[in-house]
Design a protein around this motif. Sequence first.
Motif, PDB file in Angstrom:
ATOM      1  N   VAL A   1       0.975  -1.260   0.134  1.00 34.00           N
ATOM      2  CA  VAL A   1       0.118   0.072  -0.055  1.00 34.00           C
ATOM      3  C   VAL A   1       0.807   1.339   0.107  1.00 34.00           C
ATOM      4  O   VAL A   1       1.566   1.533   0.876  1.00 34.00           O
ATOM      5  N   PHE A   2       0.585   2.279  -0.984  1.00 37.29           N
ATOM      6  CA  PHE A   2       1.394   3.510  -1.118  1.00 37.29           C
ATOM      7  C   PHE A   2       0.416   4.406  -0.645  1.00 37.29           C
ATOM      8  O   PHE A   2      -0.659   4.672  -1.419  1.00 37.29           O
ATOM      9  N   GLY A   3       0.436   5.125   0.253  1.00 33.36           N
ATOM     10  CA  GLY A   3      -0.688   6.217   0.768  1.00 33.36           C
ATOM     11  C   GLY A   3      -0.028   7.448   0.421  1.00 33.36           C
ATOM     12  O   GLY A   3       0.663   8.001  -0.128  1.00 33.36           O
ATOM     13  N   PRO A   4      -1.132   8.224   1.027  1.00 34.48           N
ATOM     14  CA  PRO A   4      -0.998   9.782   0.749  1.00 34.48           C
ATOM     15  C   PRO A   4       0.269  10.434   1.106  1.00 34.48           C
ATOM     16  O   PRO A   4       0.905  10.116   1.977  1.00 34.48           O
ATOM     17  N   GLY A   5       0.795  11.267   0.229  1.00 35.45           N
ATOM     18  CA  GLY A   5       2.266  11.766   0.467  1.00 35.45           C
ATOM     19  C   GLY A   5       3.360  10.987  -0.150  1.00 35.45           C
ATOM     20  O   GLY A   5       4.501  11.353  -0.360  1.00 35.45           O
ATOM     21  N   THR A   6       3.179   9.724  -0.609  1.00 37.63           N
ATOM     22  CA  THR A   6       4.228   8.772  -1.239  1.00 37.63           C
ATOM     23  C   THR A   6       4.612   9.545  -2.423  1.00 37.63           C
ATOM     24  O   THR A   6       3.874  10.138  -3.600  1.00 37.63           O
ATOM     25  N   LEU A   7       6.113   9.598  -2.713  1.00 43.77           N
ATOM     26  CA  LEU A   7       6.670  10.385  -3.885  1.00 43.77           C
ATOM     27  C   LEU A   7       7.194   9.231  -4.695  1.00 43.77           C
ATOM     28  O   LEU A   7       7.214   7.797  -4.397  1.00 43.77           O
ATOM     29  N   ILE A   8       7.217   9.543  -5.911  1.00 46.02           N
ATOM     30  CA  ILE A   8       7.867   8.702  -7.013  1.00 46.02           C
ATOM     31  C   ILE A   8       9.218   8.431  -6.453  1.00 46.02           C
ATOM     32  O   ILE A   8      10.119   9.235  -5.996  1.00 46.02           O
ATOM     33  N   GLY A   9       9.585   7.058  -6.520  1.00 44.68           N
ATOM     34  CA  GLY A   9      10.731   6.296  -5.909  1.00 44.68           C
ATOM     35  C   GLY A   9      10.698   5.765  -4.529  1.00 44.68           C
ATOM     36  O   GLY A   9      11.697   5.158  -4.357  1.00 44.68           O
ATOM     37  N   ASP A  10       9.428   5.997  -3.930  1.00 44.97           N
ATOM     38  CA  ASP A  10       9.258   5.454  -2.632  1.00 44.97           C
ATOM     39  C   ASP A  10       8.960   3.873  -2.861  1.00 44.97           C
ATOM     40  O   ASP A  10       8.672   3.560  -4.013  1.00 44.97           O
ATOM     41  N   THR A  11       9.334   3.298  -1.669  1.00 47.32           N
ATOM     42  CA  THR A  11       9.276   1.659  -1.875  1.00 47.32           C
ATOM     43  C   THR A  11       8.290   1.329  -0.684  1.00 47.32           C
ATOM     44  O   THR A  11       8.066   1.807   0.388  1.00 47.32           O
ATOM     45  N   GLN A  12       7.821  -0.003  -0.895  1.00 47.04           N
ATOM     46  CA  GLN A  12       7.176  -0.826   0.184  1.00 47.04           C
ATOM     47  C   GLN A  12       7.621  -2.109  -0.007  1.00 47.04           C
ATOM     48  O   GLN A  12       7.770  -2.750  -1.041  1.00 47.04           O
ATOM     49  N   PRO A  13       7.844  -2.795   1.343  1.00 48.07           N
ATOM     50  CA  PRO A  13       8.388  -4.174   1.251  1.00 48.07           C
ATOM     51  C   PRO A  13       7.349  -5.170   1.051  1.00 48.07           C
ATOM     52  O   PRO A  13       6.227  -4.953   1.606  1.00 48.07           O
ATOM     53  N   ILE A  14       7.704  -6.302   0.604  1.00 49.51           N
ATOM     54  CA  ILE A  14       7.088  -7.562   0.648  1.00 49.51           C
ATOM     55  C   ILE A  14       7.862  -8.817   1.327  1.00 49.51           C
ATOM     56  O   ILE A  14       9.332  -8.756   0.893  1.00 49.51           O
ATOM     57  N   LEU A  15       7.176  -9.425   2.233  1.00 53.77           N
ATOM     58  CA  LEU A  15       8.336 -10.482   2.837  1.00 53.77           C
ATOM     59  C   LEU A  15       7.846 -11.674   2.566  1.00 53.77           C
ATOM     60  O   LEU A  15       6.730 -11.876   2.539  1.00 53.77           O
ATOM     61  N   THR A  16       8.914 -12.367   2.562  1.00 53.29           N
ATOM     62  CA  THR A  16       8.603 -13.973   2.210  1.00 53.29           C
ATOM     63  C   THR A  16       9.725 -14.588   3.201  1.00 53.29           C
ATOM     64  O   THR A  16      10.789 -14.112   3.603  1.00 53.29           O
ATOM     65  N   GLY A  17       9.316 -15.967   3.738  1.00 51.77           N
ATOM     66  CA  GLY A  17      10.190 -16.697   4.441  1.00 51.77           C
ATOM     67  C   GLY A  17      11.115 -17.549   3.755  1.00 51.77           C
ATOM     68  O   GLY A  17      10.634 -18.116   2.545  1.00 51.77           O
ATOM     69  N   ILE A  18      12.070 -18.445   4.276  1.00 51.43           N
ATOM     70  CA  ILE A  18      12.889 -19.528   3.659  1.00 51.43           C
ATOM     71  C   ILE A  18      12.759 -20.398   4.776  1.00 51.43           C
ATOM     72  O   ILE A  18      13.160 -20.290   6.051  1.00 51.43           O
ATOM     73  N   LEU A  19      12.419 -21.748   4.117  1.00 50.99           N
ATOM     74  CA  LEU A  19      12.620 -23.012   5.248  1.00 50.99           C
ATOM     75  C   LEU A  19      13.974 -23.581   5.119  1.00 50.99           C
ATOM     76  O   LEU A  19      13.980 -24.116   3.866  1.00 50.99           O
ATOM     77  N   ASP A  20      14.540 -23.591   6.136  1.00 48.78           N
ATOM     78  CA  ASP A  20      15.965 -24.373   6.105  1.00 48.78           C
ATOM     79  C   ASP A  20      15.692 -25.656   6.269  1.00 48.78           C
ATOM     80  O   ASP A  20      15.189 -26.172   7.322  1.00 48.78           O
ATOM     81  N   ASP A  21      16.275 -26.554   5.249  1.00 52.10           N
ATOM     82  CA  ASP A  21      16.189 -27.872   5.410  1.00 52.10           C
ATOM     83  C   ASP A  21      17.344 -28.779   5.452  1.00 52.10           C
ATOM     84  O   ASP A  21      18.327 -27.998   5.479  1.00 52.10           O
ATOM     85  N   LEU A  22      17.305 -29.979   5.393  1.00 55.62           N
ATOM     86  CA  LEU A  22      18.829 -30.711   5.563  1.00 55.62           C
ATOM     87  C   LEU A  22      18.726 -31.735   4.233  1.00 55.62           C
ATOM     88  O   LEU A  22      19.398 -32.670   4.248  1.00 55.62           O
ATOM     89  N   LEU A  23      18.143 -30.970   3.175  1.00 58.29           N
ATOM     90  CA  LEU A  23      18.246 -31.591   2.058  1.00 58.29           C
ATOM     91  C   LEU A  23      19.243 -31.234   0.969  1.00 58.29           C
ATOM     92  O   LEU A  23      19.357 -29.938   0.716  1.00 58.29           O
ATOM     93  N   LEU A  24      20.000 -31.871   0.396  1.00 53.78           N
ATOM     94  CA  LEU A  24      20.990 -31.441  -0.525  1.00 53.78           C
ATOM     95  C   LEU A  24      20.166 -31.502  -2.045  1.00 53.78           C
ATOM     96  O   LEU A  24      19.825 -32.243  -2.333  1.00 53.78           O
ATOM     97  N   GLU A  25      19.735 -30.318  -2.321  1.00 55.54           N
ATOM     98  CA  GLU A  25      18.940 -30.137  -3.515  1.00 55.54           C
ATOM     99  C   GLU A  25      19.486 -29.151  -4.550  1.00 55.54           C
ATOM    100  O   GLU A  25      18.919 -28.916  -5.741  1.00 55.54           O
TER     101      GLU A  25
END
Length: 401
Positions: free
Chosen positions: A327-351
């Motif tokens: 969501v980019f709200g009021p006052g946001t300027l060109i060039g401003d950013t917003q983050p999206i978060l994703t997780g990584i699951l650590d396994d014991l597989l050689l892949e």
Amino acid sequence: PDKHTITVADDETAQVQFVLPTSSALEPIPTEIVSLELVASPGVTLGPGVVLTADVNDAGTGSANSGIDHVPFGVQTVAFGPGATSGDTQLVNLGVIDDLLLEGNETVDLSIGSVSGPGASIGAQSSHPITIVDDEIVQVQFVLNGASTPEAVSTEIIGLGLVALPGVAVGSGVSVTATVADAATGTATSGSDHVAFGSQTVVFGAGAVGGDVQSVNLGLLDDLIIEGDEDVDLSITAVTGPGASAGAQPNHQITILDNDFAQIEFVLPASSVLEPIPVEIVDLQLVGVPGVSIGPGVFVTADVFDTGSGSATSGADYPVFGIQTAVFGPGTLIGDTQPILTGILDDLLLEGLETFELSIGTVTGPGVSTGAQSAHQVSIIDDEVVSVQFSLSGSSTPETA
């Protein structure tokens, strides 16, 4: 002398006057009838051979024009003959000319000029103004009920038209005016989206006919704000002039088309993350003309989803992503950013190296679309390593074996 003349002085008197002090004549009616009456003491009558007359003329002090608004009146004479008593009436006629000029009500002033006859005089009601009621009407209205104009146009011209029957024209010395004001019910802000309108007045002068147009102007202010299309509501607040009123289209809405745009895209086309790191941040940015910002009350959103086209397995190599919204709200300027978060699951597989693909789906907000960099590939770097070695550093075996 052998003769003596005796004069018998008559003590009876009579007056002639108008029955009514004023009257009105509708312009389409060709003749206005005006009554004059004989006024005398009760029981008094005009004797044999006696005639009382009264000359009625146009005093020339009215606003109507003889020969244009009414037939020239000249001098008309009424006569009360023998036997006439108080209350008897006689008539004069005024011919009314119906024209096609909007001129308002006008008057003709009739007056008793002279009275003749024994004991006769002019009564108290010696004048009679006749009002000729004008039957022409006009209206003022907006030519269009609305219009759209780009924000970059400095001035929007709005036409108001005179509505009248064919042939009807505004008369000499007459004007019809209409005052237009900002109704202040639109979404545009006076002083920032457009020049303050206040009130403006248009004038239709002598000779104006149906279909003639006068204009008012609205100044537009070009800004660098993403705010969507906005409108200004103009309204006719007053109309002046004889027989004039506001027409069926008294309002006009101007839509100001916003010319500020932006796009949402990923900052980078791809990124890499080591398998032990639990969270990967992927940024989206607002792209457009420098200086442009999102206006008050405006929100721009972008939905990001997992395309499922990568080699990594959702739920095993990374948490199920679903849909995340930036969501980019009021006052946001060109060039401003917003983050999206994703997780990584650590396994014991050689892949080995695995990937998953994120993509921008639905984008909402005025003037906003998806940018060129609409996809982002996340590479998961496997942290499992293996080696291959001899199980013994050395060994012996008999030569004959």
